[in-house]
Design a protein around this motif. Sequence first.
Motif, PDB file in Angstrom:
ATOM      1  N   THR A  47      25.948  40.046  14.747  1.00 20.64           N
ATOM      2  CA  THR A  47      26.580  41.364  14.595  1.00 20.64           C
ATOM      3  C   THR A  47      27.035  41.551  13.147  1.00 20.64           C
ATOM      4  OG1 THR A  47      28.845  40.628  15.066  1.00 20.64           O
ATOM      5  CG2 THR A  47      27.499  41.285  16.963  1.00 20.64           C
ATOM      6  N   TRP A  77      21.724  48.631  16.178  1.00 20.47           N
ATOM      7  CA  TRP A  77      21.925  49.969  16.748  1.00 20.47           C
ATOM      8  C   TRP A  77      22.665  49.958  18.085  1.00 20.47           C
ATOM      9  CZ3 TRP A  77      19.655  52.283  21.230  1.00 20.47           C
ATOM     10  CH2 TRP A  77      18.836  51.416  21.961  1.00 20.47           C
ATOM     11  N   TRP A  78      22.527  48.886  18.837  1.00 18.02           N
ATOM     12  CA  TRP A  78      23.105  48.767  20.181  1.00 18.02           C
ATOM     13  C   TRP A  78      24.612  48.507  20.159  1.00 18.02           C
ATOM     14  CZ3 TRP A  78      25.955  44.494  20.879  1.00 18.02           C
ATOM     15  CH2 TRP A  78      25.783  43.490  19.897  1.00 18.02           C
ATOM     16  N   ASP A  79      25.168  48.140  19.012  1.00 17.93           N
ATOM     17  CA  ASP A  79      26.508  47.549  18.958  1.00 17.93           C
ATOM     18  C   ASP A  79      27.596  48.609  19.165  1.00 17.93           C
ATOM     19  OD1 ASP A  79      28.904  46.304  18.269  1.00 17.93           O
ATOM     20  OD2 ASP A  79      27.957  45.082  16.722  1.00 17.93           O
ATOM     21  N   PRO A  80      28.422  48.441  20.201  1.00 17.32           N
ATOM     22  CA  PRO A  80      29.476  49.439  20.448  1.00 17.32           C
ATOM     23  C   PRO A  80      30.494  49.532  19.305  1.00 17.32           C
ATOM     24  CG  PRO A  80      29.715  47.537  21.924  1.00 17.32           C
ATOM     25  CD  PRO A  80      28.397  47.384  21.228  1.00 17.32           C
ATOM     26  N   THR A  91      22.797  59.684  13.302  1.00 15.80           N
ATOM     27  CA  THR A  91      24.164  59.189  13.482  1.00 15.80           C
ATOM     28  C   THR A  91      24.424  57.937  12.646  1.00 15.80           C
ATOM     29  OG1 THR A  91      24.276  60.142  15.692  1.00 15.80           O
ATOM     30  CG2 THR A  91      25.820  58.348  15.192  1.00 15.80           C
ATOM     31  N   TRP A  99      26.944  57.381   9.296  1.00 12.22           N
ATOM     32  CA  TRP A  99      27.965  56.337   9.141  1.00 12.22           C
ATOM     33  C   TRP A  99      27.775  55.561   7.836  1.00 12.22           C
ATOM     34  CZ3 TRP A  99      27.113  54.134  14.786  1.00 12.22           C
ATOM     35  CH2 TRP A  99      27.657  55.026  15.702  1.00 12.22           C
TER      36      TRP A  99
END
Lengths: 273, 273
Positions: free
Chosen positions: A149, A175-178, A225, A229
């Motif tokens: 991560t 991309w999956w990381d909350p 998105t 960021w």
Amino acid sequence: MSLERLSLNTKTVNNWTLKEAVEGAAQAGLGAIGPWRDRVQEAGVTESAKMISDAGLRVSTLCRGGFLTAIDDDGLDDNRRALDEAAELGAPELVMVMGGIPDRDLIGARVRVSDRLADLVPYALERGVRIALEPLHPMFVADRAVISTLGQALAMAEPHPVEAVGVVVDTFHVWWDPDLEAQIKTAGERGRISSYQVCDWLVPMEADPLLSRGMMGDGVIDFATIGRWVEEAGYRGDVEVEIFNAAVWAADGDQVIGTMVERYRELIDAPGN
Amino acid sequence: MSLERLSLNTKTVNNWTLKEAVEGAAQAGLGAIGPWRDRVQEAGVTESAKMISDAGLRVSTLCRGGFLTAIDDDGLDDNRRALDEAAELGAPELVMVMGGIPDRDLIGARVRVSDRLADLVPYALERGVRIALEPLHPMFVADRAVISTLGQALAMAEPHPVEAVGVVVDTFHVWWDPDLEAQIKTAGERGRISSYQVCDWLVPMEADPLLSRGMMGDGVIDFATIGRWVEEAGYRGDVEVEIFNAAVWAADGDQVIGTMVERYRELIDAPGN
């Protein structure tokens, strides 16, 4: 719109020599190239530096060093050579992938990475090349990367000077990381974003997960998105396209670059993103 | 050593009917069974409850409800039925998998999950069944689960009573997580651990990542370490073995249970772990 920030990672045109990749990138009007070490070594480091600079391109990153988890070989020699190569090429960043695990001791492997990273930092500072820690998707933890991560990469970078250790934001891997938005913000605030790499997540995945990276727009990643960021985090560096994919590799390189430019304009550098 | 805490998830013996799985588990001396809804529905819910209880087994969890990310169908009806089935079976926990994404809006999908979870909580409390949120490995985020880490599951559970929403610790899905120890500790302190599921991570992965789960000991997961964290977090519930794997499914069910018992004794319930 300018393609000044767009960089061709040589993996995207895997069947090309460095010379072909440099010519292809320059003809398409790209600002930079991100070569892999094997392509540079084939062409010679000095020759590669000249070839890239003569074509009017910058080097965004050199890919890649790392691993550093083996028990018997600390891997430092090869990584010092990679830093030398990056310095000679004028690459500001050396991408490093750390892993996988030689046995079942994942925690021990991470400790070895931290220790050996610390060993390399003075050399990186001396060479003026930043070590860019790349978290890879958690499906690669066993065989390829124990940094999974952006948060973990940032924690590993934190003890070291900003000029010595940064982190890579690669959409496919994170991309999956909350927690992604917060981690990108932190990375930006700390001045640690070394590189922004883009490619898509294909559904269904390819049988070889390593080759499941797709052209932007061919998968499910929301580039608007994530790109916002990264932009809001203050990153203004290169956007490198690195695609491991059998169909992309089989296609004509100039066409691949053409599609890449089109998708970049449509999805990555679009007004309003 | 007792096998009282060992539970056979019916997916591990995928070719068996519920009756065969119940008989196999009881004969092997296991304490519990974790049935999937399809097997229960084939046998009938009332009949399944009687069959399991007559065999002297407990139900560890019912698998599974969830999804809840579709745009046109909120999925609540089917999940209420799943809670009804769990209540009738005497399953204390209904495992729920939330995902995947119908479009590129991952954040929107997560919001729908949170909203619909809140809708289900009163019904779960009424039925006396806890919703057990299962984070799945991040490689499944596109097609199967938008909850990817234990930390994320805990954050989603937090607004709701402990009796209504818990989390599943499945080694295959979370073993890679650098924050795993802290998250398991938090889950334990909050009384939120609904289930501990074990299976191994095979290297290399199978072509279908869904079938890449292996028998404990056949892969690279350090069960002693993760098991100690779960134990230290105060969890004393069932240890459920849930293996999706073509070779395991092709093998004789009693032999699979035999191996599972052996590996459980050697790796999971060993003294000193």
